[in-house]
Motif scaffolding. Sequence first.
Motif, PDB file in Angstrom:
ATOM      1  N   THR A  39       0.739  -1.242   0.169  1.00  0.00           N
ATOM      2  CA  THR A  39      -0.147  -0.332  -0.062  1.00  0.00           C
ATOM      3  C   THR A  39       0.937   1.195   0.174  1.00  0.00           C
ATOM      4  OG1 THR A  39      -0.106  -0.089   2.327  1.00  0.00           O
ATOM      5  CG2 THR A  39      -1.736  -1.204   1.325  1.00  0.00           C
ATOM      6  N   GLY A  40       0.331   2.186  -0.358  1.00  0.00           N
ATOM      7  CA  GLY A  40       1.038   3.760  -0.336  1.00  0.00           C
ATOM      8  C   GLY A  40       2.253   3.692  -1.089  1.00  0.00           C
ATOM      9  N   THR A  41       3.337   4.346  -0.582  1.00  0.00           N
ATOM     10  CA  THR A  41       4.384   4.636  -1.445  1.00  0.00           C
ATOM     11  C   THR A  41       5.285   3.111  -1.504  1.00  0.00           C
ATOM     12  OG1 THR A  41       5.606   5.219   0.624  1.00  0.00           O
ATOM     13  CG2 THR A  41       4.628   7.034  -0.629  1.00  0.00           C
ATOM     14  N   ALA A  42       4.862   2.243  -1.016  1.00  0.00           N
ATOM     15  CA  ALA A  42       5.548   1.078  -1.057  1.00  0.00           C
ATOM     16  C   ALA A  42       5.124   0.052  -2.457  1.00  0.00           C
ATOM     17  CB  ALA A  42       5.542  -0.145   0.143  1.00  0.00           C
ATOM     18  N   MET A  43       4.196   0.703  -3.120  1.00  0.00           N
ATOM     19  CA  MET A  43       3.644  -0.011  -4.223  1.00  0.00           C
ATOM     20  C   MET A  43       4.649   0.275  -5.508  1.00  0.00           C
ATOM     21  SD  MET A  43      -0.545   0.454  -3.988  1.00  0.00           S
ATOM     22  CE  MET A  43      -0.601   2.313  -3.948  1.00  0.00           C
ATOM     23  N   GLU A  44       4.568  -0.503  -6.472  1.00  0.00           N
ATOM     24  CA  GLU A  44       5.478  -0.448  -7.346  1.00  0.00           C
ATOM     25  C   GLU A  44       5.253   0.977  -8.371  1.00  0.00           C
ATOM     26  OE1 GLU A  44       6.530  -3.316 -11.254  1.00  0.00           O
ATOM     27  OE2 GLU A  44       5.749  -4.193  -9.604  1.00  0.00           O
ATOM     28  N   TRP A  45       4.001   1.258  -8.309  1.00  0.00           N
ATOM     29  CA  TRP A  45       3.719   2.575  -8.865  1.00  0.00           C
ATOM     30  C   TRP A  45       2.483   3.057  -8.363  1.00  0.00           C
ATOM     31  CZ3 TRP A  45       2.902  -1.972 -11.828  1.00  0.00           C
ATOM     32  CH2 TRP A  45       1.530  -2.653 -12.202  1.00  0.00           C
ATOM     33  N   GLN A  46       2.332   4.374  -8.697  1.00  0.00           N
ATOM     34  CA  GLN A  46       1.092   5.166  -8.044  1.00  0.00           C
ATOM     35  C   GLN A  46       0.062   5.429  -9.392  1.00  0.00           C
ATOM     36  OE1 GLN A  46       0.846   5.817  -4.663  1.00  0.00           O
ATOM     37  NE2 GLN A  46       2.536   4.548  -4.746  1.00  0.00           N
ATOM     38  N   GLU A  47      -1.169   5.483  -9.005  1.00  0.00           N
ATOM     39  CA  GLU A  47      -1.863   5.561 -10.125  1.00  0.00           C
ATOM     40  C   GLU A  47      -3.361   6.067  -9.916  1.00  0.00           C
ATOM     41  OE1 GLU A  47      -1.926   2.353 -12.922  1.00  0.00           O
ATOM     42  OE2 GLU A  47      -3.583   1.494 -12.052  1.00  0.00           O
ATOM     43  N   PHE A  48      -4.227   6.801 -10.583  1.00  0.00           N
ATOM     44  CA  PHE A  48      -5.383   6.935 -10.401  1.00  0.00           C
ATOM     45  C   PHE A  48      -6.298   7.321 -11.591  1.00  0.00           C
ATOM     46  CE2 PHE A  48      -3.313  11.021 -10.430  1.00  0.00           C
ATOM     47  CZ  PHE A  48      -4.263  11.950 -11.069  1.00  0.00           C
ATOM     48  N   TYR A  49      -7.425   6.936 -11.640  1.00  0.00           N
ATOM     49  CA  TYR A  49      -8.603   7.228 -12.731  1.00  0.00           C
ATOM     50  C   TYR A  49      -9.322   8.437 -12.441  1.00  0.00           C
ATOM     51  CZ  TYR A  49      -7.866   2.242 -14.321  1.00  0.00           C
ATOM     52  OH  TYR A  49      -7.477   1.203 -14.659  1.00  0.00           O
ATOM     53  N   VAL A  50      -9.794   9.278 -13.483  1.00  0.00           N
ATOM     54  CA  VAL A  50     -10.846  10.250 -13.305  1.00  0.00           C
ATOM     55  C   VAL A  50     -11.868  10.159 -14.132  1.00  0.00           C
ATOM     56  CG1 VAL A  50     -11.416  12.531 -13.473  1.00  0.00           C
ATOM     57  CG2 VAL A  50      -9.124  12.140 -12.656  1.00  0.00           C
ATOM     58  N   PHE A  51     -12.756   9.629 -13.785  1.00  0.00           N
ATOM     59  CA  PHE A  51     -14.074   9.246 -14.516  1.00  0.00           C
ATOM     60  C   PHE A  51     -15.185  10.635 -14.716  1.00  0.00           C
ATOM     61  CE2 PHE A  51     -12.864   5.299 -12.812  1.00  0.00           C
ATOM     62  CZ  PHE A  51     -12.915   4.397 -14.054  1.00  0.00           C
ATOM     63  N   GLY A  52     -15.289  10.728 -15.891  1.00  0.00           N
ATOM     64  CA  GLY A  52     -16.260  11.954 -16.102  1.00  0.00           C
ATOM     65  C   GLY A  52     -17.746  11.501 -16.254  1.00  0.00           C
ATOM     66  N   ASP A  53     -18.519  12.503 -16.233  1.00  0.00           N
ATOM     67  CA  ASP A  53     -19.863  12.276 -16.293  1.00  0.00           C
ATOM     68  C   ASP A  53     -20.516  11.979 -17.727  1.00  0.00           C
ATOM     69  OD1 ASP A  53     -19.821  14.823 -17.009  1.00  0.00           O
ATOM     70  OD2 ASP A  53     -21.408  15.314 -15.514  1.00  0.00           O
ATOM     71  N   LYS A  54     -19.475  12.064 -18.899  1.00  0.00           N
ATOM     72  CA  LYS A  54     -20.137  12.011 -20.133  1.00  0.00           C
ATOM     73  C   LYS A  54     -19.338  10.668 -20.729  1.00  0.00           C
ATOM     74  CE  LYS A  54     -21.105  16.808 -20.511  1.00  0.00           C
ATOM     75  NZ  LYS A  54     -21.077  17.911 -20.967  1.00  0.00           N
ATOM     76  N   GLY A  55     -19.020   9.854 -19.979  1.00  0.00           N
ATOM     77  CA  GLY A  55     -18.426   8.431 -20.554  1.00  0.00           C
ATOM     78  C   GLY A  55     -17.060   8.601 -20.767  1.00  0.00           C
ATOM     79  N   THR A  56     -16.332   9.233 -20.291  1.00  0.00           N
ATOM     80  CA  THR A  56     -14.860   9.527 -20.636  1.00  0.00           C
ATOM     81  C   THR A  56     -13.924   9.627 -19.420  1.00  0.00           C
ATOM     82  OG1 THR A  56     -15.062  11.968 -20.766  1.00  0.00           O
ATOM     83  CG2 THR A  56     -15.155  11.195 -22.802  1.00  0.00           C
ATOM     84  N   PHE A  57     -12.943   9.038 -19.543  1.00  0.00           N
ATOM     85  CA  PHE A  57     -12.054   8.815 -18.401  1.00  0.00           C
ATOM     86  C   PHE A  57     -10.544   8.946 -18.747  1.00  0.00           C
ATOM     87  CE2 PHE A  57     -11.522   4.785 -20.384  1.00  0.00           C
ATOM     88  CZ  PHE A  57      -9.973   4.574 -20.324  1.00  0.00           C
ATOM     89  N   THR A  58      -9.675   9.423 -17.632  1.00  0.00           N
ATOM     90  CA  THR A  58      -8.125   9.596 -17.956  1.00  0.00           C
ATOM     91  C   THR A  58      -7.779   8.430 -16.984  1.00  0.00           C
ATOM     92  OG1 THR A  58      -8.466  11.768 -19.082  1.00  0.00           O
ATOM     93  CG2 THR A  58      -6.269  10.920 -18.071  1.00  0.00           C
ATOM     94  N   LYS A  59      -6.533   7.653 -17.179  1.00  0.00           N
ATOM     95  CA  LYS A  59      -5.761   7.074 -16.434  1.00  0.00           C
ATOM     96  C   LYS A  59      -4.591   7.881 -16.134  1.00  0.00           C
ATOM     97  CE  LYS A  59      -4.283   2.427 -15.232  1.00  0.00           C
ATOM     98  NZ  LYS A  59      -4.265   1.049 -15.645  1.00  0.00           N
ATOM     99  N   PHE A  60      -4.125   7.948 -14.742  1.00  0.00           N
ATOM    100  CA  PHE A  60      -2.705   8.875 -14.536  1.00  0.00           C
ATOM    101  C   PHE A  60      -1.939   7.474 -14.005  1.00  0.00           C
ATOM    102  CE2 PHE A  60      -5.787  11.944 -14.942  1.00  0.00           C
ATOM    103  CZ  PHE A  60      -5.072  13.001 -15.551  1.00  0.00           C
ATOM    104  N   ARG A  61      -0.646   7.169 -14.512  1.00  0.00           N
ATOM    105  CA  ARG A  61       0.319   6.475 -13.716  1.00  0.00           C
ATOM    106  C   ARG A  61       1.814   7.015 -13.520  1.00  0.00           C
ATOM    107  NH1 ARG A  61       1.194   0.395 -15.445  1.00  0.00           N
ATOM    108  NH2 ARG A  61      -0.714  -0.091 -14.696  1.00  0.00           N
ATOM    109  N   THR A  62       2.213   6.945 -12.138  1.00  0.00           N
ATOM    110  CA  THR A  62       3.659   7.552 -11.928  1.00  0.00           C
ATOM    111  C   THR A  62       4.453   6.278 -11.454  1.00  0.00           C
ATOM    112  OG1 THR A  62       2.773   9.702 -11.482  1.00  0.00           O
ATOM    113  CG2 THR A  62       5.219   9.207 -10.743  1.00  0.00           C
ATOM    114  N   ARG A  63       5.495   5.944 -12.325  1.00  0.00           N
ATOM    115  CA  ARG A  63       6.428   5.149 -12.036  1.00  0.00           C
ATOM    116  C   ARG A  63       7.856   5.378 -12.055  1.00  0.00           C
ATOM    117  NH1 ARG A  63       5.566  -1.006 -14.675  1.00  0.00           N
ATOM    118  NH2 ARG A  63       6.850  -2.088 -12.960  1.00  0.00           N
ATOM    119  N   ASN A  64       8.504   5.328 -11.294  1.00  0.00           N
ATOM    120  CA  ASN A  64       9.950   5.712 -11.209  1.00  0.00           C
ATOM    121  C   ASN A  64      10.036   7.384 -11.877  1.00  0.00           C
ATOM    122  OD1 ASN A  64      11.074   3.187 -10.527  1.00  0.00           O
ATOM    123  ND2 ASN A  64      10.943   2.555 -12.361  1.00  0.00           N
ATOM    124  N   THR A  65       9.318   8.101 -11.202  1.00  0.00           N
ATOM    125  CA  THR A  65       9.145   9.601 -11.444  1.00  0.00           C
ATOM    126  C   THR A  65       8.683   9.752 -12.948  1.00  0.00           C
ATOM    127  OG1 THR A  65      11.367   9.957 -12.212  1.00  0.00           O
ATOM    128  CG2 THR A  65      10.962  10.141  -9.812  1.00  0.00           C
TER     129      THR A  65
END
Length: 145
Positions: free
Chosen positions: A49-75
Amino acid sequence: MKNLAIIVIFLSVFSSCTKDNKENTTTADYHGKWTLVKMSGSIFNSQTTGTAMEWQEFYVFGDKGTFTKFRTRNTIQTTASGTYIAKNNQDGMVLELTYPKNSEIIGSCYGNQKEELYFSAKNTLSSTWQNCDGPGLDYQKIEIY
């Protein structure tokens, strides 16, 4: 008999309106930001969990059927966007994400440009990638956009 028919019609109309409102409430629940909070492997008790994970990421889901996925791995930050649909299957609601082009951050069992996330708990989305030896990824809703 006429009164009974009126009551049945009233209850049918009322029930269908209630169902529609419930579905609308449910679909609004997944809009916003969902952050990766737990990563697990195929080995028993291999959770991070947290900063010990291999990467950090999140999704942003919009209300019109679109999304963006963000991942940070090794800066290095990688993003990918696409469209999604919410559908119900035998296990509950599933979000099916479709990317317009291939990306290294797509977590899919099939090697295609689709991902599936399901509600494993009330406020937790989980990836189906673990079904084919990928990591188990759990996301929790952090912000509403």
